[in-house]
Design an enzyme around this catalytic site. Structure first.
Site, short mmCIF file in Angstrom:
data_model
loop_
_atom_site.label_atom_id
_atom_site.label_comp_id
_atom_site.label_asym_id
_atom_site.label_seq_id
_atom_site.Cartn_x
_atom_site.Cartn_y
_atom_site.Cartn_z
N CYS A 2 -2.06 11.85 -11.92
CA CYS A 2 -2.10 11.85 -13.37
C CYS A 2 -0.67 12.03 -13.88
O CYS A 2 0.11 12.79 -13.32
CB CYS A 2 -2.96 12.95 -13.98
N ARG A 27 1.25 7.26 -11.19
CA ARG A 27 0.59 8.51 -10.83
C ARG A 27 -0.92 8.45 -11.05
O ARG A 27 -1.65 9.38 -10.72
CB ARG A 27 1.16 9.66 -11.65
N TRP A 72 -5.88 9.77 -13.12
CA TRP A 72 -6.44 9.41 -11.81
C TRP A 72 -7.67 10.29 -11.67
O TRP A 72 -7.57 11.51 -11.51
CB TRP A 72 -5.43 9.70 -10.71
N ASN A 96 -2.86 17.73 -15.56
CA ASN A 96 -2.69 17.13 -14.23
C ASN A 96 -3.07 18.20 -13.22
O ASN A 96 -2.52 19.30 -13.27
CB ASN A 96 -1.21 16.71 -14.09
N GLY A 97 -4.00 17.91 -12.32
CA GLY A 97 -4.42 18.88 -11.31
C GLY A 97 -5.93 18.99 -11.24
O GLY A 97 -6.65 18.15 -11.78
N GLU A 462 1.32 2.60 10.78
CA GLU A 462 1.95 2.42 9.48
C GLU A 462 1.75 0.98 8.97
O GLU A 462 1.45 0.75 7.80
CB GLU A 462 3.44 2.79 9.56
N LYS A 466 -0.22 0.01 5.49
CA LYS A 466 0.39 -0.83 4.44
C LYS A 466 -0.57 -1.96 4.07
O LYS A 466 -0.81 -2.22 2.91
CB LYS A 466 1.71 -1.45 4.91
N GLU A 469 -3.83 -0.62 2.24
CA GLU A 469 -3.74 -0.03 0.91
C GLU A 469 -3.42 -1.04 -0.18
O GLU A 469 -3.85 -0.86 -1.31
CB GLU A 469 -2.78 1.17 0.87
N HIS A 485 -12.42 0.83 25.42
CA HIS A 485 -13.38 1.95 25.46
C HIS A 485 -14.34 1.89 24.28
O HIS A 485 -14.93 2.91 23.92
CB HIS A 485 -12.62 3.28 25.52
N LYS A 584 0.61 7.51 -6.59
CA LYS A 584 1.82 7.71 -5.79
C LYS A 584 1.92 9.13 -5.26
O LYS A 584 2.31 9.35 -4.12
CB LYS A 584 3.03 7.38 -6.66
O1 M6R Z 1 4.78 11.98 -1.23
P1 M6R Z 1 4.30 12.06 0.19
O2 M6R Z 1 5.25 11.45 1.16
O3 M6R Z 1 3.94 13.46 0.60
O4 M6R Z 1 2.98 11.21 0.23
C1 M6R Z 1 2.21 11.13 1.39
C2 M6R Z 1 1.22 9.99 1.31
O5 M6R Z 1 0.37 10.17 0.21
C3 M6R Z 1 1.91 8.63 1.20
O6 M6R Z 1 2.78 8.40 2.26
C4 M6R Z 1 0.85 7.51 1.17
O7 M6R Z 1 0.20 7.43 2.40
C5 M6R Z 1 1.52 6.19 0.78
N1 M6R Z 1 0.86 5.64 -0.36
C6 M6R Z 1 1.42 5.14 1.81
O8 M6R Z 1 2.10 3.99 1.41
#
Ligand code: M6R
Length: 589
Positions: A2, A27, A72, A96-97, A462, A466, A469, A485, A584
């Protein structure tokens, strides 16, 4: 999660808050709203969806004081009714929270005669503020009371009926305050104020800020306090796409420079890279991509430091048995420095007397401030929800920590520096490859498999995240040897298998596993270190990657996977910078 923004001053506050919210949309973006003071009353406008939807609802009013929110959803679906601001009695707030005890408070308030329109925890917090305001009739005392009454995390902007000041407080969610000739600002993050100023104040836990048109006042424990003014170091250019179609593409293209600047800075100031050889137990704790960077850190520190390292997902770590003591080093990795589970893990580690080291991008963020020491990854502001350049510099940070250990253990010489300095150029070469044909093929799939061993497996994790997401294509990641397995039953004619082979010690083993998928009809895309020879029948498409030391290889190898994910999503015409359901900065559990 948020975004919140407030302004009070000489100018029309409504466009200022709307623009601020647009820069905070990363956010959260499922609904948005504003509240402003208009003709001695408070007017609220809110709408489901993006801020552009909210803009269509604006009525052309002018006001000197406005607060706003981009949401959010946590409690209650995205809808106009659940959108912020919420108003109860004399109080209007954005939040926010998460208020964890909101149900208990709601029941208490219902008995007191309060009625609720939304499903949100925020409306309950708003009613609680109204309830205590009626009892105590003192704004500061009411806000201070919140820390005893509310459980969870919050950053609030509060408007009291009949008062044109903005009141704010925070606990576990970030908030910054800034001022300019024409008025004062408050926001969840720096991009919201960058068009006006680079100077800001950071609110600490339970601080209260009062924003008037002409002044800002900070209060802690009932007393006025002074706060240190901070300066945002990066270019204001960050807030624009600089000619790129998306922030994500811009940020990937920044990688050669970000890596070069990082190397110049940290080789010049090599003391800032800690020597961690005295620790016998190292734990790396993080979420998402930062966790994947941590896995590579584990591999490199174990190899060059001969120290056992364990890597944990923060949301698990904080609740599991973890054998921390004063001889343990806990490394917290976070781009934002505000990830709720990583912060909780940090606090747990400190409570158990471990030493804590943060690997953080956002200067002055909670993790950066609370860790015993911090290495800033200096990746600059990252706007796209999918992390790219920050991940790269997280891995680079672990690589330099391992390099320092390798020098000490006489496993490496300073010659390796040359390898690091090849990176910017090699990354640029990866940026120039044409990914369109592969992207088109992948975009038609429902499932993709990623396989690799050890460090290549961590890279696969990773690459797969990517892809998932931002393209919404499901993918599974497996250590190559584990496929048979169970999961190999899912490989069929045409199934795409993406495999990474950069470690010559186990390349033959991985290639055998690739062949097992090929024998079942898989379409194999192989990312391979260019000097490793493989039989041509084991792949359909190949991306050759320059041979480098594994200290640099891991940084280079992720670049094609970031670009592949980007182009797949682009082919599908998706909202790459703001993928659905994501935000984010994950400031809730
Ligand atoms: O701000 P942070 O690095 O702590 O965030 C961790 C994850 O939320 C962040 O890396 C998330 O997995 C990304 N959106 C991936 O691209």
């Amino acid at each position: 999660m948020c975004g919140i923004m407030g302004y009070t001053g000489k100018k029309n506050s409504i466009p200022i808050v709307i623009n601020g919210l647009k820069s905070l949309e990363y956010r959260g973006y499922d609904s948005a709203g504003i509240a402003y003071i208009y003709k001695n009353d408070i007017k609220i406008i809110k709408e489901k969806g993006r801020i552009s939807n909210l803009e269509n609802e604006l009525e052309g009013d002018s006001s000197n004081t406005c607060i706003g929110h981009t949401r959010w959803a946590t409690h209650g679906e995205p809808s106009r009714i659940n959108a912020h601001p919420h108003k109860v009695g004399n109080i209007t707030i954005v939040h926010n929270g998460i208020i964890e005890n909101y149900n208990e408070l709601k029941n208490k308030l219902i008995k007191e005669g309060y009625k609720f329109k939304s499903e949100t925890d925020t409306e309950v917090a708003c009613a609680i503020i109204d309830y205590y305001y009626k009892k105590l009739n003192d704004k500061i005392k009411v806000i201070e009371k919140l820390k005893d009454v509310l459980k969870g995390s919050y950053a609030f902007l509060i408007l009291f009926q009949g008062d044109d000041k903005i009141y704010a407080t925070k606990c576990g969610s970030p908030m910054i305050v800034a001022s300019s000739m024409n008025g004062n600002f408050i926001a969840s993050d720096i991009p919201a104020i960058l068009s006006y100023t680079k100077e800001y104040f950071l609110l600490d836990e339970h601080d209260i800020a009062i924003l008037d048109k002409d002044f800002i006042k900070f209060i802690k424990d009932g007393k006025e306090i002074k706060k240190e003014k901070l300066i945002f170091q990066f270019d204001t250019e960050v807030a624009s796409k600089g000619g790129y179609k998306h922030f994500m593409l811009k940020e990937i293209h920044e990688e050669p420079k970000v890596v070069k600047d990082y190397l110049d800075y940290y080789f010049e100031n090599f003391d800032l890279i800690p020597d961690i050889s005295k620790y016998r137990k190292i734990q790396i704790v993080a979420c998402g991509s930062a966790y994947h960077a941590g896995l590579i850190g584990k591999f490199l520190i174990e190899k060059y430091g001969s120290i056992e390292v364990n890597c944990y997902i923060a949301s698990e770590y904080r609740y599991q048995l973890n054998f921390i003591d004063k001889n343990t080093l806990v490394i917290l990795v976070s781009q934002s420095g505000e990830t709720a589970d990583t912060i909780a893990s940090l606090r747990l580690a400190k409570k158990n007397k471990a030493k804590t080291l943060g690997i953080v991008n956002v200067v002055g963020s909670t993790i950066a401030r609370e860790c015993d020491s911090v290495i800033y990854i200096n990746a600059g502001a990252e706007i796209a929800v999918a992390t790219t350049k920050a991940y790269v510099n997280q891995v680079l940070t672990f690589s330099l920590i391992a390099y320092k250990l390798g020098l000490k253990n006489k496993l490496l010489t300073e010659d390796i520096k040359k390898e690091y300095y090849k990176l910017p150029n090699e990354i640029s070469k990866m940026l120039k490859l044409d990914y369109h044909k592969l992207a088109l093929k992948i975009s038609k799939q429902n499932n993709v498999f990623f396989i690799g061993r050890l460090i290549d497996y961590y890279l696969c994790l990773e690459g797969s995240l990517k892809l998932k997401e931002i393209s919404y294509i499901h993918s599974e990641t497996y250590p190559a040897g584990e496929l048979k397995h169970g999961t190999i039953s899912l490989i069929d004619s045409g199934t795409i298998v993406i495999s990474i082979v950069t470690d010559e010690n186990i390349s033959e083993k991985t290639v055998s596993n690739i062949k097992e998928t090929k024998a079942r009809g898989a379409y194999v895309i192989l990312l391979k270190r260019d000097d490793i020879i493989v039989d041509e029948t084991c792949y359909d498409e190949i991306i050759d990657i320059e041979k480098m030391s594994d200290l640099a290889m891991a940084i280079l190898t992720i670049v094609p996977l970031q670009l592949l994910a980007y182009y797949v999503s682009d082919v599908k015409g998706l909202d790459i910078d703001k993928p659905k359901n994501l935000a984010k900065s994950v400031t809730v559990e």
